[in-house]
Design a protein around this motif. Structure first.
Motif, PDB file in Angstrom:
ATOM      1  N   ASN A 353       0.829  -1.202   0.000  1.00 19.84           N
ATOM      2  CA  ASN A 353       0.000   0.000   0.000  1.00 19.84           C
ATOM      3  C   ASN A 353       0.866   1.255   0.000  1.00 19.84           C
ATOM      4  OD1 ASN A 353      -1.651  -2.105   2.020  1.00 19.84           O
ATOM      5  ND2 ASN A 353      -2.860  -1.146   0.399  1.00 19.84           N
ATOM      6  N   THR A 365      -3.450   3.855  10.288  1.00 15.30           N
ATOM      7  CA  THR A 365      -4.471   2.820  10.119  1.00 15.30           C
ATOM      8  C   THR A 365      -3.885   1.572   9.476  1.00 15.30           C
ATOM      9  OG1 THR A 365      -6.176   4.523   9.887  1.00 15.30           O
ATOM     10  CG2 THR A 365      -6.713   2.327   9.057  1.00 15.30           C
ATOM     11  N   ALA A 366      -3.021   1.765   8.474  1.00 12.63           N
ATOM     12  CA  ALA A 366      -2.403   0.618   7.788  1.00 12.63           C
ATOM     13  C   ALA A 366      -1.514  -0.174   8.746  1.00 12.63           C
ATOM     14  CB  ALA A 366      -1.592   1.105   6.597  1.00 12.63           C
ATOM     15  N   ASP A 369      -3.774  -2.166  10.940  1.00 18.21           N
ATOM     16  CA  ASP A 369      -4.294  -3.325  10.192  1.00 18.21           C
ATOM     17  C   ASP A 369      -3.249  -4.443  10.146  1.00 18.21           C
ATOM     18  OD1 ASP A 369      -6.664  -2.031   9.729  1.00 18.21           O
ATOM     19  OD2 ASP A 369      -6.173  -1.427   7.669  1.00 18.21           O
ATOM     20  N   TRP A 371      -0.910  -4.957  12.254  1.00 21.08           N
ATOM     21  CA  TRP A 371      -0.802  -5.517  13.616  1.00 21.08           C
ATOM     22  C   TRP A 371      -1.897  -6.557  13.858  1.00 21.08           C
ATOM     23  CZ3 TRP A 371      -4.161  -4.958  17.904  1.00 21.08           C
ATOM     24  CH2 TRP A 371      -3.639  -5.386  19.127  1.00 21.08           C
ATOM     25  N   HIS A 372      -3.128  -6.253  13.408  1.00 18.26           N
ATOM     26  CA  HIS A 372      -4.224  -7.223  13.565  1.00 18.26           C
ATOM     27  C   HIS A 372      -3.904  -8.516  12.801  1.00 18.26           C
ATOM     28  CE1 HIS A 372      -7.130  -4.940  15.876  1.00 18.26           C
ATOM     29  NE2 HIS A 372      -7.031  -3.908  15.062  1.00 18.26           N
ATOM     30  N   ALA A 373      -3.363  -8.387  11.573  1.00 21.24           N
ATOM     31  CA  ALA A 373      -2.994  -9.580  10.792  1.00 21.24           C
ATOM     32  C   ALA A 373      -1.911 -10.370  11.518  1.00 21.24           C
ATOM     33  CB  ALA A 373      -2.512  -9.163   9.403  1.00 21.24           C
ATOM     34  N   TYR A 381      -0.824 -12.418   4.766  1.00 16.24           N
ATOM     35  CA  TYR A 381      -0.916 -10.959   4.689  1.00 16.24           C
ATOM     36  C   TYR A 381       0.458 -10.355   4.384  1.00 16.24           C
ATOM     37  CZ  TYR A 381      -1.912  -6.142   6.140  1.00 16.24           C
ATOM     38  OH  TYR A 381      -2.063  -4.776   6.178  1.00 16.24           O
TER      39      TYR A 381
END
Length: 411
Positions: A353, A365-366, A369, A371-373, A381
């Motif tokens: 990205n 935000t990226a 995201d 971190w969640h993955a 991911y």
């Protein structure tokens, strides 16, 4: 068996010197010497050249030539600094290495074999002028490669030397049999400037070494590691990333604690001051050899690109050569760049990205995201497919060899 073509390869940026252009020259040369149709002589500078430190791990890329001429010339960073203070434009004819091309007559005396074709690679632009005078002398076809634009370079203000550089650029373009560019955007801009030369233009992109294209393994670690390798100078700066990290520290400190941002490469004074602030989760580990930089990239979960910002979208024409090394690592890429840049065109939606330089919220935000993955152990991911061979050195050297044969009249 057809007669071999005597190819004269002219570039100050020749291995084991080690700036980004040197690495590209190294990869092209490694595969060019494997073509049995050429006998290659090299004209370069001595290895102790300012801003191009020698990296002995790159010696292997520069083997296989018939004769090498190293044109030594005086250059000192402190003398250059003083000269710029006294006369800001004196080192812009075309650059601080101008004493290199002025030795073209000495090169003629030492060169043992008359060339059939001359191939030059710039930057520095003094390599182009060395080739210009050599082709004037030998009256043979010349393939001129510009990794970055000359007078259309938005990063270079030639000041009072502008008219001289414009004149020399045009003279070189007139005399060259073929002009190659690393970036399609640069080629397009030159098409507008020199419509009469369009038929000479070719695309010869930055490349990766296909022998480095090995199966990549990936394993999640106890930290989410983001790696940047390369210099940070002037407006090519991590400042906006650091703002995004500061936002995370305020709003999601539990997320930031799992990140490790690792930077390697030279810093100028302005960017060194940014790292001196000791930002949470950020480390700068100094400059690395090329193999060590690749090793660091392999340890990353994500790789970071930072481009210089441009006020004019047309100026965002550069093809960062590190992107090729990043592709080989098959890791997700996150880029701070201008919308419409070469980086954006190559990365967005395919390799990762991209975020405009002011989009710190999108960048935060990226990262969250990612971190969640990472928390859900989603390895897919972070892993990418193997890179496309259109950027492989062997493929592009084959295309370049065909150009040499065409201009030499041996199609």
């Amino acid at each position: 068996m057809p007669k071999k073509i005597n190819l004269l390869f002219v570039s100050i940026a020749f291995p084991p010197k080690s700036d980004p252009e040197c690495l590209q020259t190294a990869k092209y040369f490694k595969y060019l010497v494997r073509d049995q149709g050429f006998e290659i002589d090299v004209v370069t500078s001595t290895d102790d050249t300012v801003n191009m430190p020698a990296d002995q791990s790159l010696v292997r890329y520069g083997k296989g030539y018939r004769q090498m001429i190293q044109a030594g010339f005086f250059e000192n960073r402190y003398v250059s600094f003083l000269l710029r203070k006294i006369h800001p434009d004196i080192l812009k004819y075309p650059d601080s290495k101008f004493r290199f091309y002025r030795q073209w007559k000495k090169v003629v005396k030492r060169l043992q074999n008359r060339p059939d074709v001359i191939y030059s690679r710039s930057y520095p632009l003094s390599s182009t002028l060395m080739a210009y005078y050599l082709q004037k002398h030998y009256k043979v076809p010349w393939v001129l490669h510009l990794s970055d634009p000359w007078t259309l370079n938005p990063l270079h203000d030639f000041g009072k030397a502008g008219r001289w550089n414009a004149s020399m650029e045009k003279a070189c373009f007139e005399d060259a049999a073929c002009i190659a560019f690393s970036s399609s955007k640069t080629m397009e801009l030159y098409r507008k400037k020199y419509p009469d030369f369009t038929e000479k233009f070719r695309l010869s992109p930055n490349v990766f070494d296909p022998e480095d294209k090995t199966p990549q393994t990936y394993k999640l670690k106890d930290k989410l590691t983001v790696v940047y390798t390369g210099g940070l100078v002037g407006e090519r700066s991590p400042e906006k990333l650091f703002e995004a990290i500061a936002n995370m520290e305020r709003e999601r400190p539990e997320v930031l604690r799992d990140f490790d941002f690792v930077f390697a490469g030279a810093l100028d004074r302005k960017n060194r001051a940014l790292f001196d602030r000791e930002i949470m989760g950020v480390r700068h580990i100094g400059s690395l050899s090329f193999p060590d930089a690749l090793k660091l990239q392999r340890q990353a979960d994500m790789l970071l690109v930072i481009d210089s910002p441009f006020h004019n979208p047309e100026d965002a024409q550069f093809f960062p050569s590190k992107l090729l090394d990043y592709m080989l690592m098959q890791r997700r890429i996150i880029a701070l760049t201008d919308r419409g840049s070469m980086s954006w065109e190559i990365i967005e939606g395919q390799l990762g990205n991209c975020f405009a330089h002011g989009d710190t919220e999108g960048l935060s935000t990226a990262l969250i995201d990612a971190w969640h993955a990472w928390k859900r152990k989603d390895e897919s991911y972070f892993m990418l497919d193997s890179p496309d061979d259109m950027y492989a050195a062997d493929y592009n050297v084959e295309r370049l060899g065909q150009i040499f044969r065409e201009v030499a009249g041996e199609k």
